[in-house]
Design a protein around this motif. Structure first.
Motif, PDB file in Angstrom:
ATOM      1  N   ASP A 150       0.873  -1.172   0.000  1.00 20.01           N
ATOM      2  CA  ASP A 150       0.000   0.000   0.000  1.00 20.01           C
ATOM      3  C   ASP A 150       0.915   1.228   0.000  1.00 20.01           C
ATOM      4  N   ALA A 151       1.158   1.768  -1.178  1.00 23.14           N
ATOM      5  CA  ALA A 151       2.111   2.871  -1.338  1.00 23.14           C
ATOM      6  C   ALA A 151       1.750   4.072  -0.472  1.00 23.14           C
ATOM      7  N   ASP A 152       0.481   4.384  -0.358  1.00 19.41           N
ATOM      8  CA  ASP A 152       0.074   5.541   0.441  1.00 19.41           C
ATOM      9  C   ASP A 152       0.419   5.347   1.918  1.00 19.41           C
ATOM     10  N   ARG A 153       0.167   4.152   2.436  1.00 23.17           N
ATOM     11  CA  ARG A 153       0.495   3.890   3.842  1.00 23.17           C
ATOM     12  C   ARG A 153       1.997   3.933   4.074  1.00 23.17           C
ATOM     13  N   LEU A 154       2.765   3.399   3.110  1.00 22.35           N
ATOM     14  CA  LEU A 154       4.223   3.440   3.248  1.00 22.35           C
ATOM     15  C   LEU A 154       4.745   4.875   3.200  1.00 22.35           C
ATOM     16  N   ARG A 155       4.197   5.656   2.297  1.00 20.35           N
ATOM     17  CA  ARG A 155       4.637   7.052   2.195  1.00 20.35           C
ATOM     18  C   ARG A 155       4.229   7.875   3.424  1.00 20.35           C
ATOM     19  N   ALA A 156       3.205   7.422   4.151  1.00 21.56           N
ATOM     20  CA  ALA A 156       2.848   8.094   5.393  1.00 21.56           C
ATOM     21  C   ALA A 156       3.952   7.918   6.441  1.00 21.56           C
ATOM     22  N   LEU A 157       4.692   6.808   6.347  1.00 20.89           N
ATOM     23  CA  LEU A 157       5.820   6.593   7.249  1.00 20.89           C
ATOM     24  C   LEU A 157       7.055   7.364   6.796  1.00 20.89           C
ATOM     25  N   ASP A 158       7.220   7.460   5.470  1.00 16.04           N
ATOM     26  CA  ASP A 158       8.383   8.155   4.921  1.00 16.04           C
ATOM     27  C   ASP A 158       8.040   8.630   3.512  1.00 16.04           C
ATOM     28  N   ALA A 159       7.820   9.908   3.371  1.00 17.95           N
ATOM     29  CA  ALA A 159       7.423  10.474   2.073  1.00 17.95           C
ATOM     30  C   ALA A 159       8.477  10.272   0.996  1.00 17.95           C
ATOM     31  N   GLN A 160       9.730  10.049   1.387  1.00 20.24           N
ATOM     32  CA  GLN A 160      10.828   9.882   0.422  1.00 20.24           C
ATOM     33  C   GLN A 160      11.076   8.426   0.039  1.00 20.24           C
ATOM     34  N   LEU A 161      10.318   7.496   0.617  1.00 17.18           N
ATOM     35  CA  LEU A 161      10.542   6.070   0.367  1.00 17.18           C
ATOM     36  C   LEU A 161      10.365   5.730  -1.112  1.00 17.18           C
ATOM     37  N   ASP A 162      11.288   4.966  -1.650  1.00 15.24           N
ATOM     38  CA  ASP A 162      11.198   4.476  -3.026  1.00 15.24           C
ATOM     39  C   ASP A 162      10.382   3.182  -3.007  1.00 15.24           C
ATOM     40  N   VAL A 163       9.087   3.289  -3.223  1.00 19.23           N
ATOM     41  CA  VAL A 163       8.181   2.151  -3.164  1.00 19.23           C
ATOM     42  C   VAL A 163       8.527   1.116  -4.236  1.00 19.23           C
TER      43      VAL A 163
END
Length: 123
Positions: free
Chosen positions: A41-54
């Motif tokens: 879930d890219a949105d949930r991951l980006r909530a932890l780190d907006a810079q994360l390379d999904v």
């Protein structure tokens, strides 16, 4: 049949000790079963780190799939026995994708149990 499994966690920023479950790897020795099931879930991951390379997270999970299947693209790890491959996948690493502790259980259908665990623990 007895089985073991690990939950795969995405840990974008280990310094914050936050993670999101993204997959499950299940090994059932008695049925020669080793497989992974994952969902990102890219949105949930980006909530932890907006810079994360999904995309890199998905690439790492695809590598797990390749190891489970014994695909030559996964290199030496894929050439090992199922038990050794599971051992490789459950070993702790200091990367963004980390396995949790090993858990176990009993099942009549390892593939169905894997889907159930992924739905319950990952979403």
């Amino acid at each position: 049949m007895a089985y073991q499994y690990v939950v795969l966690r995405c840990v974008p920023r280990p310094d914050r000790e936050e993670f999101l479950n993204v997959g499950v790897v299940l090994h059932c020795q008695s049925s020669d079963f080793l497989d992974a099931d994952w969902s990102v879930d890219a949105d949930r991951l980006r909530a932890l780190d907006a810079q994360l390379d999904v995309d890199r997270v998905c690439e790492a999970l695809t590598f797990v799939d390749l190891v489970c299947r014994g695909d030559e693209r996964a290199g030496e790890a894929a050439r090992q026995s199922l038990g050794q491959r599971f051992g490789f996948l459950k070993a702790p690493r200091s990367t963004v994708l980390q396995p949790g502790p090993v858990h176990g259980g009993m099942t009549l259908d390892p593939a169905r149990q894997l889907r159930h665990l992924r739905e319950r623990l990952v979403g």
